[in-house]
Design an enzyme around this catalytic site. Structure first.
Site, PDB file in Angstrom:
ATOM      1  N   ASP A 120      -0.646   7.734  -1.481  1.00  0.00           N
ATOM      2  CA  ASP A 120       0.477   6.802  -1.406  1.00  0.00           C
ATOM      3  C   ASP A 120       1.707   7.530  -0.879  1.00  0.00           C
ATOM      4  O   ASP A 120       1.817   8.759  -0.981  1.00  0.00           O
ATOM      5  CB  ASP A 120       0.777   6.178  -2.770  1.00  0.00           C
ATOM      6  N   GLU A 187       1.190   8.228  -7.110  1.00  0.00           N
ATOM      7  CA  GLU A 187       1.917   9.428  -7.534  1.00  0.00           C
ATOM      8  C   GLU A 187       3.421   9.257  -7.412  1.00  0.00           C
ATOM      9  O   GLU A 187       4.187   9.742  -8.261  1.00  0.00           O
ATOM     10  CB  GLU A 187       1.461  10.631  -6.697  1.00  0.00           C
TER      11      GLU A 187
END
Length: 483
Positions: A120, A187
């Site tokens: 991400d 994250e």
């Protein structure tokens, strides 16, 4: 009198001889590089990475904004781009998008190793799209540079690991221990459904890693004064993160008749006291380890100082405290970030509050931090509340695990000085602390301090050379971990 002068001169000479001896005999802690000349299909690897950047796998604080179609497309891209990995390794999806690949080794008695990353990325700030030299999700390749979100943080880790795996598998390499490759998908907003869920799942199965390696420090040019070579820093711990709220409530009133100390004034005074006092700087733990590893590589003057830290420690600490980046390595930091008070210009607010972000040193507990703040502001009417987490555990620098990372990095970046340090930001690594004896944080690229600022900013990019070296590093660390 003459005897006393002679004695003092003798003492001075003795101290000089001892300190000079310490500086001259300090030994390097760097392993000898063993370059293996790993040959890659550069053009194909670069093209795959470029394509990976085009998928807008963006993390938002508001999870309802996630475009999971993009995440699905990215996972499909991985399956198509790395067929051997997906044929020979076990793949498990946790919470739909956290990816765990398992490579079964030949010796089940050995503890497994984990390599972690996340795919991400942070959003591009509205209104800044036009400031990019190349579009943030184009994966443009120009003049030896690959552009876009994730080129540094942290699709380079995901793609670099998969490129390494694909090459090793096609060459018939077999590890002697189980290896896990764990890729989070959230994250950037804390990793609760990604890395944390992965760690909890593996813990429930009784999996304990010898070490986990995640993103973190990088190989940075001009990082340490007195060291001309680039310094690669491997996080052996990361600072804790806490939010403190200061709140005061009381009578407001008309602004024409203010008290000498209003609610706003008292909160402002409390913040001023904290900024003036600060937590004590102390060269210990991972911060101290960093300088022990780089001291042998320093110029003569700096080497003399750091080789004799037992004498010069107060001077060293004062020097480090003068710069925010180095100060953060040796003390818990205080950063006021939000202030709330008042609604109208002629009305004294009945309530005032401030939010302070703190990054905690290993060993500084939340209770200690709260007590320090209460004692420093010394105002019983101000309520202090604290939430957050303490620093992660400190991983070993003496065992083979850290030395394997050092060796792998030196094999690829032969001139770099590889040293432990304290990571001041956060990463998914903290979630793996509960299932790993050691947790390390290292992004295997050589960059400048300006590149670090681009990770969440405008014009994030990486050189082709750095990307290919990242692949080589992951090949090396897999091999070093299976000797």
């Amino acid at each position: 009198m003459e005897i006393g002068v002679t004695f003092c001169r003798w003492i001075d000479s003795y101290i000089f001889i001892v300190t000079a001896f310490n500086a001259l005999t300090v030994k390097s802690k760097q392993p000898t590089p063993n370059p293996n000349g790993i040959v890659l299909d550069d053009e194909a690897a670069v093209q795959r990475f470029s394509t990976a950047i085009t998928y807008q796998t963006i993390s938002y604080e508001d999870r309802t904004k996630f475009d999971f179609d993009e995440f699905d497309k990215f996972i499909t891209f991985l399956q198509e781009s790395y067929p051997t990995v997906h044929e020979q390794l076990e793949l498990e999806k946790i919470n739909g998008y956290a990816l765990v690949y398992k490579w079964t080794g030949s010796d089940s008695t050995k503890k497994p190793i984990g390599l972690a990353s996340h795919y991400d990325v942070v959003p591009v700030l509205d209104g800044t799209e036009g400031n990019w030299e190349q579009g943030p999700f184009t994966g443009a390749i120009e003049d030896g540079i690959i552009w876009g979100r994730g080129t540094l943080d942290d699709k380079i880790g995901v793609i670099g690991i998969l490129e390494a795996l694909e090459k090793l598998l096609t060459e018939g390499y077999e590890p002697n221990r189980d290896m896990y490759f764990m890729f989070g998908f959230d994250e950037e907003i804390g990793g609760e459904e990604g890395a944390k869920a992965i760690a909890e799942t593996l813990k429930a199965r009784g999996v304990t890693f010898d070490f986990v390696l995640d993103e973190g420090g990088a190989i940075v040019e001009n990082m340490v004064p007195g060291v001309e070579k680039p310094v690669g820093v491997v996080g052996i711990s990361e600072k804790g993160s806490a939010t403190v709220e200061l709140t005061i409530e009381g009578s407001g009133g008309h602004s024409s008749q203010p008290k000498n100390h209003t609610n706003i004034g008292r909160i402002a005074n409390a913040i001023a006291k904290l900024e003036d006092t600060q937590f004590k700087g102390d060269l210990r733990g991972p911060g101290e380890d960093l300088f022990e590893f780089v001291a042998p590589e320093m110029n003569v003057g700096m080497k003399y100082v750091f080789a004799n830290k037992f004498i010069f420690e107060p001077i060293i600490e004062n020097i480090l405290l003068k710069q925010p980046a180095s100060a953060a390595l040796i003390r818990t930091t205080i950063a006021p970030t939000i202030f709330h008070a008042g609604e109208q210009s002629n009305v004294l607010p009945e309530k005032a509050s401030a939010i302070i972000n703190l990054r905690l040193m290993p060993g500084d507990s939340l209770d200690y931090v709260k007590n320090f703040i209460e004692e420093t502001i010394s105002d019983d009417d101000i309520k202090v509340t604290i939430t957050g987490r303490e620093a992660s555990k400190v991983s070993s620098i003496d065992g083979w695990q850290f030395k394997a990372i050092q060796q792998a990095a030196r094999n690829v970046n032969t001139e770099a000085v590889i040293a432990p340090y304290l990571m001041v930001a956060g990463s998914d690594a903290k979630h793996y602390d509960h299932v790993s004896d050691n947790t390390y944080r290292f992004l295997p690229v050589q960059i400048t301090s300006e590149d670090l600022n681009r990770m969440h900013g405008t014009n994030e990019h990486v050189s082709i050379e750095n990307y290919l070296n990242a692949i080589r590093f992951y090949i090396e660390i897999i091999k070093e971990s299976n000797k």
